[in-house]
Design an enzyme around this catalytic site. Structure first.
Site, PDB file in Angstrom:
ATOM      1  N   GLU A 292      31.768  78.032  22.154  1.00 43.60           N
ATOM      2  CA  GLU A 292      33.161  77.839  21.757  1.00 43.60           C
ATOM      3  C   GLU A 292      33.462  78.587  20.463  1.00 43.60           C
ATOM      4  O   GLU A 292      34.509  79.217  20.338  1.00 43.60           O
ATOM      5  CB  GLU A 292      33.461  76.342  21.552  1.00 43.60           C
ATOM      6  CG  GLU A 292      33.273  75.490  22.794  1.00 43.60           C
ATOM      7  CD  GLU A 292      31.867  74.905  22.925  1.00 43.60           C
ATOM      8  OE1 GLU A 292      31.750  73.824  23.506  1.00 43.60           O
ATOM      9  OE2 GLU A 292      30.885  75.526  22.456  1.00 43.60           O
TER      10      GLU A 292
ATOM     11  N   CYS B  14      32.331  72.116  17.077  1.00 42.32           N
ATOM     12  CA  CYS B  14      33.232  72.901  17.928  1.00 42.32           C
ATOM     13  C   CYS B  14      34.531  72.160  18.203  1.00 42.32           C
ATOM     14  O   CYS B  14      35.588  72.779  18.321  1.00 42.32           O
ATOM     15  CB  CYS B  14      32.533  73.292  19.229  1.00 42.32           C
ATOM     16  SG  CYS B  14      31.344  74.625  18.963  1.00 42.32           S
TER      17      CYS B  14
ATOM     18  N   CYS C 106      27.529  78.307  18.714  1.00 43.97           N
ATOM     19  CA  CYS C 106      27.959  77.721  19.988  1.00 43.97           C
ATOM     20  C   CYS C 106      28.898  78.686  20.724  1.00 43.97           C
ATOM     21  O   CYS C 106      29.539  79.543  20.107  1.00 43.97           O
ATOM     22  CB  CYS C 106      28.691  76.408  19.746  1.00 43.97           C
ATOM     23  SG  CYS C 106      27.657  75.102  19.053  1.00 43.97           S
TER      24      CYS C 106
ATOM     25  N   ASN D 191      26.630  80.948  23.736  1.00 39.83           N
ATOM     26  CA  ASN D 191      25.778  80.448  22.659  1.00 39.83           C
ATOM     27  C   ASN D 191      24.714  81.482  22.317  1.00 39.83           C
ATOM     28  O   ASN D 191      24.234  82.221  23.169  1.00 39.83           O
ATOM     29  CB  ASN D 191      25.168  79.090  23.015  1.00 39.83           C
ATOM     30  CG  ASN D 191      24.335  79.070  24.273  1.00 39.83           C
ATOM     31  OD1 ASN D 191      24.704  79.650  25.290  1.00 39.83           O
ATOM     32  ND2 ASN D 191      23.198  78.389  24.225  1.00 39.83           N
TER      33      ASN D 191
ATOM     34  N   GLU E  24      21.268  81.363  20.187  1.00 35.87           N
ATOM     35  CA  GLU E  24      20.301  80.552  19.463  1.00 35.87           C
ATOM     36  C   GLU E  24      19.540  81.378  18.436  1.00 35.87           C
ATOM     37  O   GLU E  24      19.451  82.597  18.533  1.00 35.87           O
ATOM     38  CB  GLU E  24      19.291  79.933  20.435  1.00 35.87           C
ATOM     39  CG  GLU E  24      19.876  78.888  21.323  1.00 35.87           C
ATOM     40  CD  GLU E  24      18.875  78.285  22.274  1.00 35.87           C
ATOM     41  OE1 GLU E  24      19.257  77.328  22.963  1.00 35.87           O
ATOM     42  OE2 GLU E  24      17.716  78.759  22.358  1.00 35.87           O
TER      43      GLU E  24
ATOM     44  N   CYS F  38      30.231  70.027  21.030  1.00 39.69           N
ATOM     45  CA  CYS F  38      29.642  69.356  19.867  1.00 39.69           C
ATOM     46  C   CYS F  38      30.764  69.040  18.862  1.00 39.69           C
ATOM     47  O   CYS F  38      31.881  69.555  18.970  1.00 39.69           O
ATOM     48  CB  CYS F  38      28.562  70.226  19.239  1.00 39.69           C
ATOM     49  SG  CYS F  38      29.180  71.639  18.290  1.00 39.69           S
TER      50      CYS F  38
END
Length: 129
Positions: free
Chosen positions: A53, A87, A51, A40, A42, A84
Protein backbone atom coordinates in the site's frame (compact mmCIF):
# COMPACT_ATOMS: atom_id res chain seq x y z
CA UNK A 1 -12.65 -2.55 -10.24
CA UNK A 2 -11.06 -5.15 -12.53
CA UNK A 3 -8.45 -2.57 -13.58
CA UNK A 4 -7.34 -2.21 -9.95
CA UNK A 5 -7.43 -5.97 -9.36
CA UNK A 6 -5.39 -6.64 -12.51
CA UNK A 7 -2.80 -4.03 -11.52
CA UNK A 8 -2.53 -5.37 -7.95
CA UNK A 9 -2.20 -8.98 -9.11
CA UNK A 10 0.44 -8.08 -11.70
CA UNK A 11 2.61 -6.00 -9.37
CA UNK A 12 2.31 -8.64 -6.62
CA UNK A 13 4.43 -10.90 -8.81
CA UNK A 14 7.28 -8.36 -8.49
CA UNK A 15 7.20 -8.32 -4.68
CA UNK A 16 10.54 -8.83 -2.99
CA UNK A 17 9.65 -11.25 -0.17
CA UNK A 18 12.64 -13.58 0.24
CA UNK A 19 12.22 -13.87 4.02
CA UNK A 20 8.48 -14.34 4.53
CA UNK A 21 7.51 -15.53 1.05
CA UNK A 22 4.33 -13.46 1.57
CA UNK A 23 3.83 -11.37 -1.56
CA UNK A 24 1.33 -8.52 -1.52
CA UNK A 25 0.17 -6.24 -4.32
CA UNK A 26 -1.79 -3.01 -4.03
CA UNK A 27 -3.31 -0.59 -6.48
CA UNK A 28 -4.82 2.81 -5.83
CA UNK A 29 -6.77 5.05 -8.16
CA UNK A 30 -5.82 8.71 -8.01
CA UNK A 31 -8.36 11.50 -8.34
CA UNK A 32 -7.33 11.79 -12.00
CA UNK A 33 -8.51 8.22 -12.61
CA UNK A 34 -4.97 6.94 -13.14
CA UNK A 35 -4.01 3.69 -11.41
CA UNK A 36 -0.81 3.33 -9.36
CA UNK A 37 0.53 0.01 -8.10
CA UNK A 38 2.97 -1.10 -5.44
CA UNK A 39 4.28 -4.33 -3.94
CA UNK A 40 5.88 -5.21 -0.64
CA UNK A 41 9.66 -4.98 -0.53
CA UNK A 42 11.20 -6.84 2.40
CA UNK A 43 14.53 -6.14 4.00
CA UNK A 44 16.47 -8.49 6.25
CA UNK A 45 15.95 -5.84 8.96
CA UNK A 46 12.16 -6.43 8.93
CA UNK A 47 10.99 -3.02 10.14
CA UNK A 48 12.81 -1.40 7.25
CA UNK A 49 10.67 -3.05 4.57
CA UNK A 50 7.92 -1.34 2.60
CA UNK A 51 4.29 -2.46 2.40
CA UNK A 52 2.48 -2.73 -0.93
CA UNK A 53 0.00 0.00 0.00
CA UNK A 54 2.84 2.39 0.85
CA UNK A 55 4.49 1.61 -2.48
CA UNK A 56 1.31 2.35 -4.42
CA UNK A 57 0.82 5.62 -2.53
CA UNK A 58 4.45 6.59 -3.16
CA UNK A 59 3.99 5.97 -6.89
CA UNK A 60 0.87 8.15 -6.87
CA UNK A 61 2.63 10.98 -5.04
CA UNK A 62 5.70 10.68 -7.29
CA UNK A 63 3.37 11.20 -10.25
CA UNK A 64 2.07 14.43 -8.70
CA UNK A 65 -1.22 13.26 -7.21
CA UNK A 66 -2.18 13.55 -3.57
CA UNK A 67 -5.71 12.14 -3.42
CA UNK A 68 -6.86 8.57 -3.89
CA UNK A 69 -10.39 7.41 -4.65
CA UNK A 70 -10.18 3.61 -4.58
CA UNK A 71 -7.89 0.96 -3.08
CA UNK A 72 -7.35 -2.74 -3.89
CA UNK A 73 -5.00 -5.02 -1.91
CA UNK A 74 -4.33 -8.67 -2.77
CA UNK A 75 -2.34 -11.44 -1.10
CA UNK A 76 -2.07 -15.21 -1.37
CA UNK A 77 -3.85 -16.06 1.87
CA UNK A 78 -6.85 -18.17 2.88
CA UNK A 79 -8.90 -15.00 3.52
CA UNK A 80 -8.55 -11.32 2.57
CA UNK A 81 -5.72 -9.75 4.60
CA UNK A 82 -6.31 -6.39 6.29
CA UNK A 83 -3.83 -3.55 5.93
CA UNK A 84 -1.35 -3.02 8.77
CA UNK A 85 -1.88 -0.06 11.09
CA UNK A 86 0.76 2.07 9.40
CA UNK A 87 -0.81 1.58 5.99
CA UNK A 88 -4.26 2.36 7.36
CA UNK A 89 -2.89 5.71 8.52
CA UNK A 90 -1.18 6.28 5.16
CA UNK A 91 -4.42 5.54 3.28
CA UNK A 92 -6.29 7.97 5.56
CA UNK A 93 -3.71 10.67 4.76
CA UNK A 94 -4.57 10.53 1.05
CA UNK A 95 -8.21 9.41 1.00
CA UNK A 96 -11.43 10.34 2.76
CA UNK A 97 -13.22 7.95 5.08
CA UNK A 98 -15.71 7.01 2.35
CA UNK A 99 -13.01 5.75 -0.03
CA UNK A 100 -13.70 2.10 -0.86
CA UNK A 101 -11.04 -0.46 0.01
CA UNK A 102 -11.19 -3.99 -1.36
CA UNK A 103 -9.14 -6.64 0.42
CA UNK A 104 -8.69 -9.75 -1.71
CA UNK A 105 -7.05 -13.12 -2.13
CA UNK A 106 -5.28 -14.43 -5.21
CA UNK A 107 -8.05 -17.07 -5.40
CA UNK A 108 -10.67 -14.33 -5.86
CA UNK A 109 -12.27 -13.85 -2.43
CA UNK A 110 -12.97 -10.18 -1.74
CA UNK A 111 -13.97 -8.14 1.28
CA UNK A 112 -15.28 -4.61 0.75
CA UNK A 113 -14.67 -1.95 3.37
CA UNK A 114 -13.74 1.75 3.59
CA UNK A 115 -10.84 3.74 4.94
CA UNK A 116 -13.03 4.93 7.84
CA UNK A 117 -13.93 1.35 8.77
CA UNK A 118 -10.26 0.34 8.67
CA UNK A 119 -9.17 3.32 10.78
CA UNK A 120 -12.06 4.75 12.82
CA UNK A 121 -9.84 6.85 15.12
CA UNK A 122 -7.46 8.32 12.59
CA UNK A 123 -4.80 10.80 13.58
CA UNK A 124 -4.94 13.88 11.37
CA UNK A 125 -3.55 17.39 11.08
CA UNK A 126 -6.26 18.69 13.43
CA UNK A 127 -4.29 17.25 16.33
CA UNK A 128 -1.20 19.21 15.34
CA UNK A 129 -2.62 22.64 16.24
Amino acid sequence: MSELRDAALAVRENAHAPYSGFKVGAAVRGASGRVYAGCNVENVAYPEGTCAEAGAIAAMVAAGETALTDVYVVADAPAPVPCCGGCRQKLAEFGGGEVPVTLATVAGAEQATTIAALLPGKFDAGFMA
